[in-house]
Design a protein around this motif. Structure first.
Motif, PDB file in Angstrom:
ATOM      1  N   GLU A 232      -1.949  -3.333  -6.478  1.00  0.00           N
ATOM      2  CA  GLU A 232      -3.297  -3.403  -5.914  1.00  0.00           C
ATOM      3  C   GLU A 232      -3.343  -2.895  -4.480  1.00  0.00           C
ATOM      4  N   ILE A 233      -2.305  -3.186  -3.698  1.00  0.00           N
ATOM      5  CA  ILE A 233      -2.257  -2.700  -2.321  1.00  0.00           C
ATOM      6  C   ILE A 233      -2.222  -1.183  -2.277  1.00  0.00           C
TER       7      ILE A 233
ATOM      8  N   GLU B 151      -8.071   1.206  -0.796  1.00  0.00           N
ATOM      9  CA  GLU B 151      -8.240   2.002   0.414  1.00  0.00           C
ATOM     10  C   GLU B 151      -8.348   1.153   1.676  1.00  0.00           C
ATOM     11  N   ASN B 152      -8.939  -0.026   1.584  1.00  0.00           N
ATOM     12  CA  ASN B 152      -9.053  -0.879   2.759  1.00  0.00           C
ATOM     13  C   ASN B 152      -7.684  -1.361   3.238  1.00  0.00           C
ATOM     14  N   ARG B 153      -6.801  -1.714   2.301  1.00  0.00           N
ATOM     15  CA  ARG B 153      -5.461  -2.144   2.688  1.00  0.00           C
ATOM     16  C   ARG B 153      -4.637  -0.976   3.223  1.00  0.00           C
ATOM     17  N   TRP B 154      -4.851   0.223   2.654  1.00  0.00           N
ATOM     18  CA  TRP B 154      -4.194   1.417   3.178  1.00  0.00           C
ATOM     19  C   TRP B 154      -4.573   1.627   4.642  1.00  0.00           C
ATOM     20  N   ARG B 155      -5.870   1.480   4.922  1.00  0.00           N
ATOM     21  CA  ARG B 155      -6.307   1.635   6.315  1.00  0.00           C
ATOM     22  C   ARG B 155      -5.612   0.621   7.217  1.00  0.00           C
TER      23      ARG B 155
ATOM     24  N   LYS C  66      -9.295   7.018   1.564  1.00  0.00           N
ATOM     25  CA  LYS C  66     -10.318   6.929   0.521  1.00  0.00           C
ATOM     26  C   LYS C  66      -9.613   7.085  -0.813  1.00  0.00           C
ATOM     27  N   ILE C  67      -9.648   6.040  -1.648  1.00  0.00           N
ATOM     28  CA  ILE C  67      -8.829   6.031  -2.866  1.00  0.00           C
ATOM     29  C   ILE C  67      -9.678   5.632  -4.071  1.00  0.00           C
ATOM     30  N   SER C  68      -9.699   6.482  -5.077  1.00  0.00           N
ATOM     31  CA  SER C  68     -10.335   6.139  -6.350  1.00  0.00           C
ATOM     32  C   SER C  68      -9.361   5.317  -7.188  1.00  0.00           C
ATOM     33  N   LYS C  69      -9.884   4.350  -7.915  1.00  0.00           N
ATOM     34  CA  LYS C  69      -9.047   3.519  -8.782  1.00  0.00           C
ATOM     35  C   LYS C  69      -9.133   3.955 -10.239  1.00  0.00           C
TER      36      LYS C  69
ATOM     37  N   ILE D  55      -5.508  10.163   2.052  1.00  0.00           N
ATOM     38  CA  ILE D  55      -4.862   9.162   2.906  1.00  0.00           C
ATOM     39  C   ILE D  55      -4.324   9.820   4.169  1.00  0.00           C
ATOM     40  N   PHE D  56      -3.930   8.977   5.137  1.00  0.00           N
ATOM     41  CA  PHE D  56      -3.438   9.453   6.423  1.00  0.00           C
ATOM     42  C   PHE D  56      -4.419  10.429   7.061  1.00  0.00           C
ATOM     43  N   ASP D  57      -5.686   9.992   7.133  1.00  0.00           N
ATOM     44  CA  ASP D  57      -6.746  10.797   7.767  1.00  0.00           C
ATOM     45  C   ASP D  57      -6.893  12.176   7.135  1.00  0.00           C
ATOM     46  N   GLY D  58      -6.630  12.274   5.840  1.00  0.00           N
ATOM     47  CA  GLY D  58      -6.804  13.541   5.142  1.00  0.00           C
ATOM     48  C   GLY D  58      -5.592  14.431   5.139  1.00  0.00           C
TER      49      GLY D  58
END
Length: 350
Positions: A231-232, A236-240, A248-251, A259-262
């Motif tokens: 889940e982590i 996307e919120n936990r990645w941030r 920004k992550i689609s599930k 990720i990593f600012d693009g």
């Protein structure tokens, strides 16, 4: 002009999975001072100018100091230099029978060659060790005949720096290797080695030994449930939170992520909650068309302990800028910027 290694930190490569800073302002800096010394020595080998019964030979490069470097940013070469050069010359006067009558030594100083004045000829100062008539005559020959030759040689060096200096041939060679490796691109611009059907999977297995690409394999242990770690990695919120960068992550299978600012983008190929993540990954610093495949298997050998087996295949050995540390930086990124930060933030350390 900033000294080599003392550039504005906003432009220096920051900690990211592939060694690229978050906004893709990627610098690769090479010190060119020693290369320039060798270049000038070769330029002034056997430089001789004759004028009637006198001749002048540039004997050696006495000194070359200052700063000289080349930055490669977004594929563009940006030279920087402030150097001074001192040359030694020797003049001869011969009689009508060719017999040597007198030798005189002197020097040429070019005190300031700068990238800021690359389109202008630098100042050239001529000195001579003989104050007599012969010395004056030889100095005049150096000013009128030798100086234009020296300036032409300097322009050759300036043009070589503008083309990349010591990294020019290396960059072209590395790009050629990668372009040759990426020879199978379909009409949609996707590299076949990263496909997600059965046939493409076989190609992935064969590509591990393909020149120009490597596979990273890691096994990591966490003090948590497999479902929690899954889940982590998909949130996307936990990645941030643990990367301190935008995500920004689609599930959904087929959904895209950034990720990593693009700096890293991709798509979900297969998702099994708490068991498996398969994704297509691409770094912004890679050559166009290159994509890699990430496969993360979650195992829970005992309650509260999760073993992650990561396979990151089709990682190019070099990026579009010719940097040959992509595999090393990517592996370090997985360990230090993802797995270790998850342990630290969520208390999953073992």
């Amino acid at each position: 002009m900033a000294k080599f290694g003392e550039g504005d930190k906003r432009w220096i490569v920051a900690d990211r999975v592939d060694g690229t800073n978050v906004h893709n302002w990627h610098w690769a800096e090479t010190n060119c001072l020693e290369w320039s010394r060798t270049f000038f020595r070769k330029l002034f080998t056997n430089v001789n100018v004759a004028d009637g019964d006198v001749s002048v030979t540039v004997k050696k490069v006495d000194k070359l100091d200052g700063e000289a470097y080349v930055n490669v940013r977004k594929g563009k070469v940006i030279p920087g230099y402030e150097i001074g050069v001192t040359l030694a010359w020797e003049g001869e006067v011969r009689g009508a029978d060719g017999k040597l009558l007198q030798k005189v030594d002197g020097g040429v100083e070019i005190p300031y060659i700068s990238d800021e004045n690359a389109d202008e000829d630098p100042e050239v100062r001529v000195t001579v060790k003989d104050s007599g008539e012969v010395g004056k005559r030889l100095k005049q020959v150096v000013v009128e005949k030798v100086k234009p030759v020296i300036l032409e040689k300097v322009r050759v060096w300036v043009e070589s720096m503008a083309k990349g200096g010591p990294v020019k041939d290396d960059l072209e060679a590395k790009k050629a290797v990668l372009q040759k490796s990426v020879s199978s691109v379909n009409s949609n611009g996707n590299v076949n080695i990263n496909g997600n059907n059965e046939n493409d999977s076989k190609k992935n297995e064969k590509s591990e030994g393909k020149k120009g690409f490597k596979t990273i394999s890691l096994t990591e242990r966490f003090n948590c449930r497999a479902k929690d770690l899954f889940e982590i990695l998909m949130d996307e919120n936990r990645w941030r939170g643990f990367t301190h960068s935008n995500a920004k992550i689609s599930k959904e299978v087929g959904g895209e992520f950034s990720i990593f600012d693009g700096s890293v983008t991709g798509r979900n190929l297969e998702l099994q909650e708490g068991k498996l993540i398969v994704q297509r990954w691409r770094f912004g610093s890679w050559l166009d068309g290159i994509q890699s495949t990430v496969r993360i298997v979650f195992e829970e050998p005992e309650g509260g302990v999760t073993v992650v087996k990561l396979t990151h295949s089709d990682v190019p050995e070099e990026d579009r800028y010719g940097n040959a540390t992509v595999v090393e930086n990517t592996e370090r990124g997985w360990r230090d910027l993802i797995f270790q930060r998850i342990r630290a933030m969520f208390g999953f350390g073992i």
